[in-house]
Write a protein that holds these residues in place. Structure first.
Motif, PDB file in Angstrom:
ATOM      1  N   VAL A  87       4.973 -73.165  10.893  1.00  0.00           N
ATOM      2  CA  VAL A  87       5.447 -73.472  12.252  1.00  0.00           C
ATOM      3  C   VAL A  87       6.980 -73.431  12.287  1.00  0.00           C
ATOM      4  O   VAL A  87       7.576 -72.839  13.182  1.00  0.00           O
ATOM      5  N   ASN A  88       7.600 -74.037  11.293  1.00  0.00           N
ATOM      6  CA  ASN A  88       9.063 -74.096  11.264  1.00  0.00           C
ATOM      7  C   ASN A  88       9.715 -72.728  11.062  1.00  0.00           C
ATOM      8  O   ASN A  88      10.897 -72.557  11.352  1.00  0.00           O
ATOM      9  N   SER A  89       8.944 -71.787  10.576  1.00  0.00           N
ATOM     10  CA  SER A  89       9.504 -70.447  10.344  1.00  0.00           C
ATOM     11  C   SER A  89       9.290 -69.516  11.538  1.00  0.00           C
ATOM     12  O   SER A  89       9.768 -68.381  11.553  1.00  0.00           O
ATOM     13  N   LEU A  90       8.559 -70.001  12.561  1.00  0.00           N
ATOM     14  CA  LEU A  90       8.278 -69.144  13.725  1.00  0.00           C
ATOM     15  C   LEU A  90       9.539 -68.871  14.536  1.00  0.00           C
ATOM     16  O   LEU A  90      10.368 -69.765  14.729  1.00  0.00           O
ATOM     17  N   THR A  91       9.675 -67.639  15.025  1.00  0.00           N
ATOM     18  CA  THR A  91      10.722 -67.362  16.008  1.00  0.00           C
ATOM     19  C   THR A  91      10.373 -68.124  17.283  1.00  0.00           C
ATOM     20  O   THR A  91       9.221 -68.527  17.476  1.00  0.00           O
ATOM     21  N   TYR A  92      11.349 -68.297  18.158  1.00  0.00           N
ATOM     22  CA  TYR A  92      11.028 -68.994  19.413  1.00  0.00           C
ATOM     23  C   TYR A  92       9.971 -68.221  20.193  1.00  0.00           C
ATOM     24  O   TYR A  92       9.143 -68.812  20.881  1.00  0.00           O
ATOM     25  N   GLU A  93       9.982 -66.898  20.052  1.00  0.00           N
ATOM     26  CA  GLU A  93       9.006 -66.097  20.810  1.00  0.00           C
ATOM     27  C   GLU A  93       7.574 -66.398  20.343  1.00  0.00           C
ATOM     28  O   GLU A  93       6.671 -66.587  21.160  1.00  0.00           O
ATOM     29  N   ASP A  94       7.382 -66.445  19.023  1.00  0.00           N
ATOM     30  CA  ASP A  94       6.046 -66.755  18.507  1.00  0.00           C
ATOM     31  C   ASP A  94       5.676 -68.205  18.797  1.00  0.00           C
ATOM     32  O   ASP A  94       4.529 -68.510  19.124  1.00  0.00           O
ATOM     33  N   PHE A  95       6.656 -69.094  18.676  1.00  0.00           N
ATOM     34  CA  PHE A  95       6.396 -70.514  18.940  1.00  0.00           C
ATOM     35  C   PHE A  95       5.937 -70.715  20.390  1.00  0.00           C
ATOM     36  O   PHE A  95       4.947 -71.412  20.648  1.00  0.00           O
ATOM     37  N   VAL A  96       6.634 -70.088  21.318  1.00  0.00           N
ATOM     38  CA  VAL A  96       6.274 -70.235  22.742  1.00  0.00           C
ATOM     39  C   VAL A  96       4.924 -69.569  23.016  1.00  0.00           C
ATOM     40  O   VAL A  96       4.116 -70.067  23.803  1.00  0.00           O
ATOM     41  N   GLN A  97       4.673 -68.470  22.339  1.00  0.00           N
ATOM     42  CA  GLN A  97       3.382 -67.789  22.483  1.00  0.00           C
ATOM     43  C   GLN A  97       2.233 -68.720  22.049  1.00  0.00           C
ATOM     44  O   GLN A  97       1.216 -68.825  22.711  1.00  0.00           O
ATOM     45  N   ILE A  98       2.422 -69.415  20.937  1.00  0.00           N
ATOM     46  CA  ILE A  98       1.352 -70.239  20.352  1.00  0.00           C
ATOM     47  C   ILE A  98       1.277 -71.627  21.010  1.00  0.00           C
ATOM     48  O   ILE A  98       0.192 -72.119  21.311  1.00  0.00           O
ATOM     49  N   PHE A  99       2.443 -72.243  21.246  1.00  0.00           N
ATOM     50  CA  PHE A  99       2.457 -73.632  21.739  1.00  0.00           C
ATOM     51  C   PHE A  99       2.800 -73.743  23.231  1.00  0.00           C
ATOM     52  O   PHE A  99       2.853 -74.850  23.771  1.00  0.00           O
ATOM     53  N   GLY A 100       3.030 -72.620  23.878  1.00  0.00           N
ATOM     54  CA  GLY A 100       3.565 -72.637  25.246  1.00  0.00           C
ATOM     55  C   GLY A 100       2.657 -73.264  26.284  1.00  0.00           C
ATOM     56  O   GLY A 100       3.121 -73.638  27.364  1.00  0.00           O
ATOM     57  N   SER A 101       1.355 -73.389  25.986  1.00  0.00           N
ATOM     58  CA  SER A 101       0.421 -73.947  26.973  1.00  0.00           C
ATOM     59  C   SER A 101      -0.062 -75.339  26.623  1.00  0.00           C
ATOM     60  O   SER A 101      -1.018 -75.820  27.235  1.00  0.00           O
ATOM     61  N   VAL A 102       0.566 -76.001  25.656  1.00  0.00           N
ATOM     62  CA  VAL A 102       0.088 -77.352  25.323  1.00  0.00           C
ATOM     63  C   VAL A 102       0.348 -78.309  26.489  1.00  0.00           C
ATOM     64  O   VAL A 102      -0.360 -79.305  26.642  1.00  0.00           O
ATOM     65  N   VAL A 103       1.361 -78.012  27.299  1.00  0.00           N
ATOM     66  CA  VAL A 103       1.479 -78.655  28.610  1.00  0.00           C
ATOM     67  C   VAL A 103       1.233 -77.553  29.640  1.00  0.00           C
ATOM     68  O   VAL A 103       1.938 -76.541  29.650  1.00  0.00           O
ATOM     69  N   GLU A 104       0.214 -77.753  30.441  1.00  0.00           N
ATOM     70  CA  GLU A 104      -0.292 -76.722  31.363  1.00  0.00           C
ATOM     71  C   GLU A 104       0.822 -76.018  32.159  1.00  0.00           C
ATOM     72  O   GLU A 104       1.563 -76.675  32.898  1.00  0.00           O
ATOM     73  N   LYS A 105       0.888 -74.703  32.007  1.00  0.00           N
ATOM     74  CA  LYS A 105       1.825 -73.851  32.762  1.00  0.00           C
ATOM     75  C   LYS A 105       3.288 -74.302  32.660  1.00  0.00           C
ATOM     76  O   LYS A 105       4.072 -74.054  33.583  1.00  0.00           O
TER      77      LYS A 105
END
Lengths: 174, 174
Positions: free
Chosen positions: A6-24
């Motif tokens: 997780v700590n090695s993810l780019t912001y793009e991958d992080f947002v892709q994976i975690f971006g919906s943990v709070v709806e929209k």
């Protein structure tokens, strides 16, 4: 997913994976990426919670307004996010009969009229009867109390979605 | 759209119409709905600007991270939002030759590596040569200065998108 990954993810991958943990609200996960490195998943959750709590009341209401109605138009028309679809299904929201749908619709309408945001509840932790009970009961809260109550539900939803990302990852590995 | 009409919108309709004035951040418009009644469109813009300025630095970076790369993967694969697609097209980003695309890709990569957010510029106010010039120049800023610089661009994009909603509405009436 290992926290080092997780700590090695780019912001793009992080947002892709975690971006919906709070709806929209990908803005929130995208903001929390600035807090790396994370100790563990709970640490991500803490940063998300802190971010939400530091928002003005309007921002908290903004988060709530990004949520769909329970058993509402998006469920009927199939336009829910994948996460909400799964959660509403688990709570039995997709098997209501027409009387129950109408009842839910009326209570949701009253709630939105009163508070200016939709009724949010962690559907995965509640079944149909409890959801209807909570909806009726919370309708009597004042706006400030109900805003905070609803944000507590957003945090529960977020917590389970975070764990789901981890669980999905483990299942993929098996 | 007459401001009285805007002020009469439910939060659902407001978020539907204004939810993309800040790219992929419906939370912001949804929050600003709490500020009704609005005097005029400029008043909505002021509330959006205030909301953004009151966010912590991580939140401002979060907004930037919700933006696509200029002439990046989303443009090539057709997954841009409608608004971004139009804006990038107007700036000529969809008519770059392969050398120009590679050049842009490399500069974007350097920029993201340095700042942890993508290069954001109001494409509708700049043509190709100016965008490349700005990208090279802004790469030398420090992070705090560049964050503020990029947020100024977000505000310009937001301002034009707000006016576009009004203009579209007028065109529909004609």
């Amino acid at each position: 997913m290992d926290i080092n990954v997780v700590n090695s993810l780019t912001y793009e991958d992080f947002v892709q994976i975690f971006g919906s943990v709070v709806e929209k609200c990908p803005l929130i996960s995208a903001a929390v990426w600035s807090r790396r490195p994370f100790r563990d998943l709970a640490d991500i959750e803490t940063h998300i919670t802190e971010f939400i709590h530091n928002l003005p009341d309007s921002g908290k209401e903004g988060i709530l307004r990004c949520h769909p109605d329970l058993a509402g138009r998006d469920l009927q028309s199939g336009t829910l996010t994948r996460e909400s679809q799964e959660e509403q299904s688990q709570a039995g929201m997709d098997t209501l009969d027409s009387t129950e749908i109408l009842h839910m619709y009326r209570l949701n309408a009253q709630y939105k009229e009163r508070f200016g945001f939709p009724f949010v509840i962690c559907a995965r932790l509640n079944k149909k009867a409890e959801i209807l009970h909570q909806l009726s009961e919370r309708l009597t809260n004042d706006r400030a109390a109900e805003r905070e109550r609803a944000i507590e539900e957003v945090k529960k939803i977020c917590s389970l979605r975070l764990r789901n990302i981890v669980r999905c990852d483990i299942q993929t590995k098996l």
